[in-house]
Design an enzyme around this catalytic site. Structure first.
Site, PDB file in Angstrom:
ATOM      1  CB  CYS A   2     -19.657  67.596  19.338  1.00 51.12           C
ATOM      2  SG  CYS A   2     -20.996  66.416  19.629  1.00 51.12           S
ATOM      3  CD  GLU A 106     -19.526  70.218  23.963  1.00 53.74           C
ATOM      4  OE1 GLU A 106     -18.440  69.888  24.505  1.00 53.74           O
ATOM      5  OE2 GLU A 106     -19.671  70.284  22.738  1.00 53.74           O
TER       6      GLU A 106
END
Length: 235
Positions: A2, A106
């Site tokens: 992340c 993402e």
């Protein structure tokens, strides 16, 4: 991993949602939070039953580090190795925190390019990443507090885009995760699992989010795949 996330709620809303208190000033909505920037975290006061919200730097620097060079590689901690990796093991046992968010990004590789996707929980509601924190003393004698986001294997939705996802904690686990008296790593490990895919949605967003200088609502606006995205480098 992340590497970017969103927190579009103001401080008062975050405080109320997580039942926390803070002396920090209010902040503007953030749509493209990046490593090394100050981010809100919530920690349990070890001396009284109060959750405290404060701003600390994203990118964990272990207390024993010689310099800041490790921060860029410590924005995430893999849950599978956190209990044995020196940079995270002590923090996992003694220094856990919540990192508030309402979306994360993402990237999916498609040929030579990468398409960013935004992931939200329950339609864009607030949630918390499982975080670790530490304090490092700078050469001038001041203390720098930093944090890292734990990651795990992806759920069925995230796996279509990336092979990792941040650990999103169920609200029922907040107290256990924050409890400074809980030193049983096996017990807190039970909380570190892929979040229920049925409560998560994803959608493609503009490549604006690729650039740290861009931090506005357009970064998380849904786009159609293949849609022209003008102004990608605009501030």
């Amino acid at each position: 991993m992340c590497g970017r996330y969103r927190l579009s709620r103001r401080k008062q809303i975050v405080e109320e949602y997580f039942d926390s208190v803070s002396e920090e000033q209010d902040w503007a909505p953030r749509y493209n939070i990046a490593p090394t920037q100050p981010v809100p975290v919530i920690r349990q006061n070890p001396e009284k039953p109060v959750r405290e919200l404060s701003l600390i730097r994203w990118g964990l620097i272990p207390s024993w580090a010689k310099d800041l060079s490790s921060a860029a590689s410590m924005i995430n901690a893999r849950m599978e190795t956190a209990r044995t990796k020196p940079a995270f093991a002590d923090a996992l046992k003694h220094r856990r925190c919540l990192i508030p968010s309402d979306g994360f990004y993402e990237w999916k590789r498609t040929g030579r390019s990468k398409q960013p996707f935004c992931f939200e929980v329950n339609g864009g509601a607030l949630f918390a990443f499982a975080g670790l924190w530490d304090r490092w003393k700078e050469t001038r004698g001041t203390w720098l507090t930093t944090c890292s986001i734990l990651t795990t294997t992806p759920n069925a939705l995230t796996s279509a885009v990336h092979d990792r996802m941040p650990v999103i904690l169920d609200p029922d686990g907040y107290d256990l995760w924050l409890d400074p008296g809980m030193r049983n790593v096996d017990a807190v490990y039970e909380l570190l699992k892929p979040y229920d895919a049925r409560q998560v949605r994803s959608y493609p967003v503009s490549s604006r989010v690729n650039h740290v200088a861009n931090d506005d609502e357009e970064c998380s606006r849904p786009v159609a795949l293949g849609e022209e995205q003008p102004g990608l480098f605009a501030n």
